[in-house]
Design an enzyme around this catalytic site. Structure first.
Site, PDB file in Angstrom:
ATOM      1  N   GLU A   7       7.551  -2.176   7.684  1.00 52.97           N
ATOM      2  CA  GLU A   7       8.045  -0.772   6.857  1.00 52.97           C
ATOM      3  C   GLU A   7       8.627  -0.033   7.786  1.00 52.97           C
ATOM      4  O   GLU A   7       9.791   0.565   7.656  1.00 52.97           O
ATOM      5  CB  GLU A   7       6.705  -0.215   6.228  1.00 52.97           C
ATOM      6  N   ASP A  85       2.792  -2.774   5.265  1.00 47.41           N
ATOM      7  CA  ASP A  85       1.284  -2.127   5.562  1.00 47.41           C
ATOM      8  C   ASP A  85       0.411  -2.885   4.492  1.00 47.41           C
ATOM      9  O   ASP A  85       0.808  -3.379   3.369  1.00 47.41           O
ATOM     10  CB  ASP A  85       1.464  -0.728   5.070  1.00 47.41           C
ATOM     11  N   ASP A  87      -1.763  -2.497   2.321  1.00 45.42           N
ATOM     12  CA  ASP A  87      -2.321  -1.745   1.036  1.00 45.42           C
ATOM     13  C   ASP A  87      -1.382  -1.981  -0.097  1.00 45.42           C
ATOM     14  O   ASP A  87      -0.385  -2.575  -0.078  1.00 45.42           O
ATOM     15  CB  ASP A  87      -2.604  -0.265   1.272  1.00 45.42           C
ATOM     16  N   GLU A  89       0.630  -0.089  -1.696  1.00 44.74           N
ATOM     17  CA  GLU A  89       1.996   0.309  -1.477  1.00 44.74           C
ATOM     18  C   GLU A  89       2.790  -0.785  -0.678  1.00 44.74           C
ATOM     19  O   GLU A  89       3.977  -0.811  -0.977  1.00 44.74           O
ATOM     20  CB  GLU A  89       1.988   1.768  -0.851  1.00 44.74           C
ATOM     21  N   TYR A 309      -5.148   0.658  10.790  1.00 48.53           N
ATOM     22  CA  TYR A 309      -4.572   1.268   9.717  1.00 48.53           C
ATOM     23  C   TYR A 309      -5.171   2.671   9.162  1.00 48.53           C
ATOM     24  O   TYR A 309      -6.281   2.522   9.033  1.00 48.53           O
ATOM     25  CB  TYR A 309      -4.077   0.587   8.632  1.00 48.53           C
ATOM     26  N   ARG A 311      -4.995   4.552   6.546  1.00 52.80           N
ATOM     27  CA  ARG A 311      -5.042   4.593   4.765  1.00 52.80           C
ATOM     28  C   ARG A 311      -6.395   3.743   4.409  1.00 52.80           C
ATOM     29  O   ARG A 311      -5.938   2.685   4.055  1.00 52.80           O
ATOM     30  CB  ARG A 311      -3.748   4.461   4.347  1.00 52.80           C
ATOM     31  N   HIS A 354     -10.581  -4.035   3.794  1.00 53.13           N
ATOM     32  CA  HIS A 354      -9.938  -3.229   4.899  1.00 53.13           C
ATOM     33  C   HIS A 354     -10.980  -2.874   5.850  1.00 53.13           C
ATOM     34  O   HIS A 354     -12.067  -2.843   5.448  1.00 53.13           O
ATOM     35  CB  HIS A 354      -9.313  -2.102   4.221  1.00 53.13           C
TER      36      HIS A 354
END
Length: 737
Positions: A7, A85, A87, A89, A309, A311, A354
């Site tokens: 990304e 990433d 997640d 998204e 990460y 988030r 995560h």
């Protein structure tokens, strides 16, 4: 050559170096496509029965450019690997890229840290795209656009500058407005805090009265459980001055002695490593960073390979990291090594796959890398490192004491707390200072010095700081880690809330919008309603619900009827937008010529009823405009709405299309003409722009280039000076004017 798509370009160098010459790493720079702005209400998707048909287009010129470059690269690649990433998204970005690049059977790799070991481990274990995560992301995008685009026209009817509503945004605004109403309704009450001071070196507060020699029952509280706790013990509140005076008199006229000394050892467990929410809270309280800035700084640390990460809503840590921390403690702080690895539970609904936010290497000490980072990055890294280490240490051991004294029928109480073993507090301090009481024994006589009563008032509930609001959002289940900071940012940009002394205060506009939605669309601001939707999104992400059936049934059974009911409560002919290609319109209003109100009259007649139109300002992304024209139904207008078309430089009625004939349509636009002067920024001709302010007709010169006037040329504005020349506050006087 294998092509790896990530990304952020900030990670490209580390990925490329880790993978070596057999790989080519390129960045999508986030989302490359978005829902189109076409179809009913410019939603970009259709609801047909139980099916949803989405139409995606490149996200602006940047999206087109990136896709063009990636398509060229794919042609020469032997394999395409998606490494966006870790997640939802990231999953949907990979899905979009695979579709746009026509990659069959796309393979996805995931890593929560940008280190050579983690990258090589991830690249060796590619997996297919997780369609459940993709579906959850698709639903969120469609759901939020449906609520925003269909619901926002409701608040436009207020004509007070209200710009939008949102699924998470409106529920969050309601939390702030609800608290503000409680503050406004609060009626303070007087009370007195009565105390005695002893020569032995401590103060005791009134704790009740007894009719005999028995010890008064005093409730045990623990003020140290909340971070940054302050001493709250003021004893039993006394409601009148007369009662306070009576108790002071008792204290002064009777001898004092110790009734009991109670001591107990308590253990305070270490907090979990950071989640997105707790990181934003800690950065706000300790570093004074707002949530948006916190995430920007954390993103830099992540891309540089310093932290995992950022988030996440998970509190778990990998076994490898826990082992490395244990080894570090054994070598540097052996007294803090627990008998077994400390385990922390994540909040309900957290994505346990995560990790919590942690340093990628425990041996990378904050002081050792301070010179490599900016001051903000160094400060945030220090918090993350200390919190992660602390989470795996021994509990702190505290000796808590409570002394109860007596004079006549009045009892008095003093509390003390002494830290006996630091434990995790060596790395993460979240208790107040020691409150040391002298060594006393039961029955001991005390030397009275003074007694007094302080008059005080009860306080209203406090407003929320940004960190505290995020804490509440997480607790109530509103939004997810990636949405906390953007939601607060949107509320500020919409001018629904403002910051005063680091506290979020709803504006009059925000209060009006919340009150209005509470009447016409109450579910939208309900915390329980919004939290339930988040749980259903989680269910879709785990494959328990079909996203298309969920969205179509939610709209059919709830949202569409709710909108219809809400619309019936609005004044007749309130401006709405339906099936209009609003994406074609771009209205340009001089940013450097502010208005005193959010709407203003114009000298433009309504093409339907000839009534004078009102200019209503709006920053709605749905409109891509800063204002529209409305024929105010409350002032005998017909309710017509008009938008400005930059291709024809005309205002057009909502739902109208371009004239098919070449004849020039009737103009409802303020007259414009190119001048002989050039824009000082881009050299395009300046154009005359006529407008109405406070009932007066005015004129200005601004840049005529539609591609730059809303961004780099937005401050280009020249006004007539008293000498008759064109003058700008920023660029001065035009030559030859």
């Amino acid at each position: 050559m294998k092509l790896v798509l990530i990304e952020s370009p900030g990670k490209r160098q580390k990925w490329q170096k880790s993978l070596g010459s057999g790989f080519s790493v390129m960045a999508s720079m986030g989302h490359v496509v978005e829902l189109a702005k076409d179809g009913e209400d410019a939603l970009g998707f259709d609801l047909d029965g139980d099916r949803v048909t989405c139409r995606f287009v490149p996200r602006g010129d940047r999206g087109k450019k990136v896709l063009k470059e990636l398509k060229q690269a794919v042609k020469s690649a032997t394999e395409v690997i998606f490494a966006t990433d870790p997640d939802r998204e990231g999953e949907i970005i990979s899905w979009h890229l695979a579709r746009e690049l026509k990659v069959k059977n796309p393979r996805r790799v995931v890593t929560s840290e940008i280190t050579e070991t983690a990258i090589k481990k991830a690249i060796s274990k590619p997996r297919p795209l997780d369609q459940n995560l993709v579906d959850a992301a698709l639903l969120r995008a469609c759901l939020d656009k449906l609520v925003g685009f269909k619901g926002s026209p409701l608040v436009w009817s207020l004509k007070n500058g209200a710009k939008s509503v949102g699924r998470v945004q409106s529920a969050t605004l309601h939390l702030l407005c609800d608290r503000e109403r409680a503050i406004n309704a609060f009626v303070p009450e007087d009370y007195w805090s009565v105390y005695v001071d002893y020569a032995e070196g401590f103060r005791a507060f009134y704790a009740g009265e007894t009719s005999n020699s028995d010890e008064a029952e005093i409730e045990e509280t623990d003020d140290s459980e909340s971070p940054d706790a302050k001493e709250t013990t003021e004893g039993t509140k006394v409601k009148t001055q007369a009662e306070a005076d009576r108790l002071v008199a008792i204290a002064k006229s009777h001898p004092h002695q110790v009734v009991s000394v109670q001591g107990k050892v308590s253990f305070k467990k270490p907090p979990a490593a950071f989640t997105t929410s707790s990181l934003q809270q800690a950065a706000g309280s300790r570093l004074k960073l707002n949530p948006e800035k916190t995430m920007q700084v954390a993103q830099k640390l992540y891309e540089q390979g310093y932290i995992t990460y950022m988030r996440t809503d998970s509190a778990i840590l990998s076994e490898d990291f826990c082992a490395s921390v244990r080894k570090y403690l054994e070598q540097n702080d052996p007294d803090n090594v627990p008998d077994k690895v400390v385990k922390h539970k994540s909040a309900s609904g957290a994505q346990e796959a995560h990790e919590a936010i942690r340093p990628t290497e425990v041996t990378r000490l904050p002081l050792a890398i301070k010179a490599e980072l900016t001051s903000e990055e160094a400060g945030l890294y220090d918090l993350i490192w200390r919190r992660a280490i602390a989470s795996l240490c021994k509990p702190a051991r505290l000796l808590k004491t409570k002394v109860i004294t007596k004079s006549g029928s009045a009892t008095w109480q003093a509390r003390g707390q002494v830290l006996q073993f630091e434990g995790y507090l060596r790395y993460w301090r979240d208790i107040g200072s020691d409150q040391v009481l002298p060594t006393l024994k039961d029955g001991q006589s005390l030397t009275f010095i003074n007694a007094n009563a302080d008059k005080k008032q009860t306080m209203p509930p406090p407003r929320y700081s940004e960190p505290k609001l995020i804490q509440l959002m997480e607790k109530q289940g509103i939004g997810r880690p990636s949405t906390y900071a953007p939601t607060i940012k949107t509320l500020k940009e919409r001018e629904y809330v403002t910051l005063k002394k680091a506290l979020l205060v709803p504006t009059q506009l925000g209060m009006e919008v919340d009150e209005f939605l509470g009447r016409v669309l109450p579910d939208l601001i309900s915390v329980d309603f919004t939290a339930k939707m988040e749980r259903e999104l989680d269910a879709i992400a785990s494959g328990k619900l079909d996203w298309q059936k969920y969205l179509t049934s939610w709209n059919r059974d709830y949202f569409a009827p709710a909108l219809k009911k809400a619309g019936a409560q609005l004044p007749s002919h309130s401006p709405t937008i339906s099936k209009s290609n609003s994406s074609r319109f771009e209205v340009t209003q001089p940013e450097s010529e502010p208005t005193n109100s959010r709407s203003e009259p114009t000298n433009i007649p309504c093409p339907k009823c000839k009534h004078q139109l009102t200019r209503v300002y709006s920053k709605s992304k749905q409109l891509q405009t800063d204002h529209f024209l409305s024929c105010d139904a409350r002032n005998n207008g017909c309710g017509a709405v008009m938008f400005f078309n930059v291709s024809t430089l005309q205002y057009e009625l909502s739902g109208s299309t371009k004239p098919k004939s070449s004849a020039k349509p009737k103009s409802s636009a303020p007259p414009k003409s190119r001048s002989q002067h050039s824009c000082p920024v881009c050299s395009s001709p300046l154009e005359r722009y006529e407008y109405t302010k406070n009932g007066e007709n005015k004129v200005m010169l601004r840049c005529s280039n539609p591609k730059t006037k809303q961004n780099k040329c937005k401050e280009v504005a020249f006004f007539k000076s008293k000498t008759g020349n064109w003058w700008s506050p920023k660029f001065g006087e035009l030559k030859g004017s």
